[in-house]
Write a protein that holds these residues in place. Structure first.
Motif, PDB file in Angstrom:
ATOM      1  N   ASN A  39       0.901  -1.345  -0.039  1.00  8.29           N
ATOM      2  CA  ASN A  39      -0.104  -0.182   0.081  1.00  8.29           C
ATOM      3  C   ASN A  39       0.888   1.268  -0.043  1.00  8.29           C
ATOM      4  O   ASN A  39       0.600   2.077   0.684  1.00  8.29           O
ATOM      5  N   SER A  40       1.831   1.059  -0.544  1.00  6.25           N
ATOM      6  CA  SER A  40       2.689   2.426  -0.790  1.00  6.25           C
ATOM      7  C   SER A  40       2.057   3.601  -1.852  1.00  6.25           C
ATOM      8  O   SER A  40       1.009   3.224  -2.473  1.00  6.25           O
ATOM      9  N   PRO A  41       2.323   4.730  -1.438  1.00  5.17           N
ATOM     10  CA  PRO A  41       1.687   5.836  -2.443  1.00  5.17           C
ATOM     11  C   PRO A  41       2.013   5.525  -3.696  1.00  5.17           C
ATOM     12  O   PRO A  41       3.056   5.417  -4.018  1.00  5.17           O
ATOM     13  N   PRO A  42       0.955   5.988  -4.682  1.00  6.61           N
ATOM     14  CA  PRO A  42       1.159   5.860  -6.110  1.00  6.61           C
ATOM     15  C   PRO A  42       2.321   6.568  -6.765  1.00  6.61           C
ATOM     16  O   PRO A  42       2.660   6.026  -7.601  1.00  6.61           O
ATOM     17  N   ASP A  43       2.754   7.674  -6.214  1.00  5.57           N
ATOM     18  CA  ASP A  43       3.878   8.090  -6.504  1.00  5.57           C
ATOM     19  C   ASP A  43       5.169   7.929  -6.219  1.00  5.57           C
ATOM     20  O   ASP A  43       6.324   8.337  -6.363  1.00  5.57           O
ATOM     21  N   ALA A  44       5.126   6.681  -5.475  1.00  5.21           N
ATOM     22  CA  ALA A  44       6.385   6.109  -4.860  1.00  5.21           C
ATOM     23  C   ALA A  44       7.282   5.360  -5.953  1.00  5.21           C
ATOM     24  O   ALA A  44       6.366   4.819  -6.888  1.00  5.21           O
ATOM     25  N   GLY A  45       8.318   5.371  -5.814  1.00  7.46           N
ATOM     26  CA  GLY A  45       9.286   4.410  -6.736  1.00  7.46           C
ATOM     27  C   GLY A  45       8.931   3.124  -6.650  1.00  7.46           C
ATOM     28  O   GLY A  45       8.232   2.561  -5.573  1.00  7.46           O
ATOM     29  N   LEU A  46       9.157   2.075  -7.700  1.00  7.57           N
ATOM     30  CA  LEU A  46       9.027   0.744  -7.719  1.00  7.57           C
ATOM     31  C   LEU A  46      10.180  -0.011  -7.161  1.00  7.57           C
ATOM     32  O   LEU A  46      11.356   0.198  -7.341  1.00  7.57           O
ATOM     33  N   ASN A  47       9.839  -0.518  -5.712  1.00  5.92           N
ATOM     34  CA  ASN A  47      11.034  -1.191  -5.066  1.00  5.92           C
ATOM     35  C   ASN A  47      10.764  -2.655  -5.212  1.00  5.92           C
ATOM     36  O   ASN A  47       9.492  -3.102  -4.928  1.00  5.92           O
ATOM     37  N   CYS A  48      11.713  -3.506  -5.146  1.00  5.07           N
ATOM     38  CA  CYS A  48      11.483  -4.834  -5.410  1.00  5.07           C
ATOM     39  C   CYS A  48      12.054  -5.768  -4.049  1.00  5.07           C
ATOM     40  O   CYS A  48      13.434  -5.172  -3.801  1.00  5.07           O
ATOM     41  N   VAL A  49      11.625  -6.521  -3.732  1.00  4.20           N
ATOM     42  CA  VAL A  49      12.071  -7.355  -2.618  1.00  4.20           C
ATOM     43  C   VAL A  49      12.415  -8.805  -3.069  1.00  4.20           C
ATOM     44  O   VAL A  49      11.106  -9.419  -3.463  1.00  4.20           O
ATOM     45  N   ILE A  50      13.056  -9.530  -3.037  1.00  2.98           N
ATOM     46  CA  ILE A  50      13.608 -10.772  -3.195  1.00  2.98           C
ATOM     47  C   ILE A  50      14.051 -11.757  -2.155  1.00  2.98           C
ATOM     48  O   ILE A  50      14.742 -11.346  -1.321  1.00  2.98           O
TER      49      ILE A  50
END
Length: 165
Positions: A39-50
């Protein structure tokens, strides 16, 4: 890259929120993009967790493919572990048809022969039961039925891990 940039120009095949996570499947020329977003804000960057487990190589390959797909880089074909070969696709489709037939015709005593004649070898007719019993087509049909049943009973996990034979 921001979420609105990712979504722009791509049709949403699925957009569903479950337990606070947004599940998106976006149309893409190289194949569908499947994203699970918090539920990050829509203008936040895309971060990926592996997750670092025994599948980390597959997860990194999937992330690389996603990265190239988001950048509309058609020259990146994707790693072999993410996509079945044409032969594997046709074999998996054949096994799915076998499983459908098994489900629809449970209890039929001539089930393997019918699967062989209708699905695996549709242009071949076996004149006698003895001819069918000794044929290599019967053995191959039985192997396909066994493998399809094995996939249905948990072997499909190997597909998800990129461990196709």
């Amino acid at each position: 890259m921001k979420l609105d940039q990712i979504i722009a120009g791509r049709a949403a095949l699925l957009d569903q929120t479950i337990d606070g996570l947004r599940h998106l499947v976006l149309a893409n020329p190289q194949g569908p993009l499947r994203l699970c977003l918090d539920n990050s804000p829509p203008d936040a960057g895309l971060n990926c967790v592996i997750q670092t487990d025994n599948l980390i190589a597959v997860r990194i390959a999937a992330l690389q493919w996603l990265h190239h797909s988001l950048r509309d880089s058609p020259s990146y074909p994707g790693p072999n572990c993410l996509f079945p070969t044409p032969f594997q696709c046709s074999r998996l489709n054949l096994m799915l048809r076998i499983l459908d037939y098994l489900a629809d015709n449970a209890g039929n005593p001539n089930l393997i022969r019918e699967i062989g004649q209708l699905i695996v070898y549709p242009r071949t007719r076996f004149a006698s039961a003895a001819e069918w019993k000794t044929s290599s087509e019967r053995r191959r049909t039985q192997r396909l039925v066994n493998e399809a049943t094995s996939l249905m009973n948990g072997g499909y996990r190997a597909l998800l891990k990129g461990q196709l034979r």
